[in-house]
Design an enzyme around this catalytic site. Structure first.
Site, short mmCIF file in Angstrom:
data_model
loop_
_atom_site.label_atom_id
_atom_site.label_comp_id
_atom_site.label_asym_id
_atom_site.label_seq_id
_atom_site.Cartn_x
_atom_site.Cartn_y
_atom_site.Cartn_z
N PRO A 9 0.79 -1.23 0.00
CA PRO A 9 0.00 0.00 0.00
C PRO A 9 0.83 1.28 0.00
O PRO A 9 1.86 1.37 0.66
CB PRO A 9 -0.83 -0.10 1.28
CG PRO A 9 -0.17 -1.13 2.12
CD PRO A 9 0.50 -2.07 1.16
N ASN A 10 0.32 2.22 -0.77
CA ASN A 10 0.84 3.60 -0.88
C ASN A 10 2.15 3.69 -1.66
O ASN A 10 2.63 4.79 -1.93
CB ASN A 10 1.00 4.24 0.51
CG ASN A 10 -0.32 4.28 1.25
OD1 ASN A 10 -1.30 4.78 0.71
ND2 ASN A 10 -0.37 3.73 2.44
N ARG A 17 4.78 10.94 -2.66
CA ARG A 17 4.51 10.67 -1.24
C ARG A 17 5.74 10.98 -0.38
O ARG A 17 6.81 10.40 -0.59
CB ARG A 17 4.18 9.18 -1.13
CG ARG A 17 4.08 8.66 0.25
CD ARG A 17 4.09 7.14 0.25
NE ARG A 17 3.85 6.69 1.59
CZ ARG A 17 4.12 5.48 2.04
NH1 ARG A 17 4.63 4.57 1.25
NH2 ARG A 17 3.87 5.17 3.28
N TYR A 22 10.91 9.13 1.12
CA TYR A 22 10.92 8.08 0.08
C TYR A 22 11.55 8.53 -1.24
O TYR A 22 11.59 7.73 -2.18
CB TYR A 22 9.49 7.58 -0.16
CG TYR A 22 8.86 6.97 1.07
CD1 TYR A 22 9.34 5.78 1.60
CD2 TYR A 22 7.79 7.58 1.72
CE1 TYR A 22 8.78 5.21 2.73
CE2 TYR A 22 7.21 7.03 2.86
CZ TYR A 22 7.71 5.85 3.36
OH TYR A 22 7.16 5.27 4.48
N ASN A 71 7.99 -5.44 -0.50
CA ASN A 71 7.87 -4.28 0.37
C ASN A 71 6.38 -4.17 0.67
O ASN A 71 5.61 -3.65 -0.15
CB ASN A 71 8.39 -3.02 -0.31
CG ASN A 71 8.35 -1.82 0.62
OD1 ASN A 71 7.73 -1.87 1.68
ND2 ASN A 71 8.99 -0.74 0.22
N ALA A 74 2.92 -0.58 5.05
CA ALA A 74 2.46 -0.64 6.44
C ALA A 74 1.92 -2.02 6.83
O ALA A 74 1.86 -2.34 8.02
CB ALA A 74 1.39 0.43 6.68
N GLU A 95 12.47 -9.36 2.33
CA GLU A 95 11.70 -8.16 2.72
C GLU A 95 12.55 -6.92 2.47
O GLU A 95 13.73 -6.91 2.83
CB GLU A 95 11.37 -8.29 4.21
CG GLU A 95 10.68 -7.09 4.82
CD GLU A 95 10.51 -7.24 6.35
OE1 GLU A 95 10.85 -8.32 6.90
OE2 GLU A 95 10.05 -6.28 6.96
N HIS A 97 12.63 -2.44 2.60
CA HIS A 97 12.04 -1.15 2.92
C HIS A 97 12.93 -0.06 2.37
O HIS A 97 14.17 -0.17 2.45
CB HIS A 97 11.88 -0.97 4.44
CG HIS A 97 10.98 -2.01 5.02
ND1 HIS A 97 9.61 -1.96 4.85
CD2 HIS A 97 11.25 -3.14 5.69
CE1 HIS A 97 9.08 -3.03 5.43
NE2 HIS A 97 10.05 -3.77 5.93
N ARG A 104 12.66 5.08 12.66
CA ARG A 104 11.39 5.81 12.59
C ARG A 104 10.51 5.50 13.81
O ARG A 104 11.01 5.06 14.84
CB ARG A 104 10.71 5.48 11.25
CG ARG A 104 11.59 5.88 10.05
CD ARG A 104 10.92 5.61 8.73
NE ARG A 104 9.71 6.41 8.57
CZ ARG A 104 8.78 6.18 7.63
NH1 ARG A 104 8.93 5.17 6.79
NH2 ARG A 104 7.73 6.95 7.54
#
Ligand code: DQA
Length: 137
Positions: A9-10, A17, A22, A71, A74, A95, A97, A104
């Site tokens: 998502p996103n 964004r 990012y 990725n 969230a 995985e 990111h 964060r």
């Protein structure tokens, strides 16, 4: 070798964004660079904002592809269902990111995926995807 990148998502909004987190590139731009850097690899790409669609894609490619790079956005921090899907397949999953999730908010420090993946790469921007691809050599 066939690798499948699955973005959650996103991540369709990369480039627009939170560019301070990012970056300014769209994922399509990143993907063109990634494909150029690894011309011998068949790199498939899928993005969805919908948890069930991500699970369906994992099931679809998870018995034939040589590797999955995920990725999950969230969903990384919330989805037992995606972790179960990763556990259910044969294809190894890495995985990734873009941001360093450990630098964060504390709710980003937990991942349901890390324990069921081969490894996790976090914090190198687009290079996180390059490093994930290199991990399959
Ligand atoms: C992300 C980190 C997640 O915490 C966040 O929800 C994202 C992107 C990353 O690539 O840095 O959507 O997975």
């Amino acid at each position: 070798m066939q690798l499948v990148i699955i973005n959650g998502p996103n991540l369709n909004l990369l480039g627009k964004r939170e560019p301070q987190v990012y970056g300014n590139q769209t994922f399509e731009e990143m993907l063109a660079e990634i494909r150029k850097a690894f011309p011998s690899i068949d790199i498939l790409y899928f993005q969805s904002n919908v948890e069930g669609e991500i699970i369906n894609k994992i099931h679809e490619v998870g018995f034939t592809a040589d590797g999955i790079i995920i990725n999950a956005g969230a969903y990384t921090h919330t989805s037992i269902a995606i972790a179960d899907a990763v556990k259910s397949i044969k294809t190894p999953v890495v995985e990734v990111h873009i941001s360093n999730v450990f630098a964060r908010e504390s709710y980003r420090h937990e991942s349901f995926l890390t324990p069921v993946c081969k490894g996790c790469i976090s914090g190198f921007g687009i290079k996180s995807y390059y490093l994930a691809i290199q991990s399959f050599f």
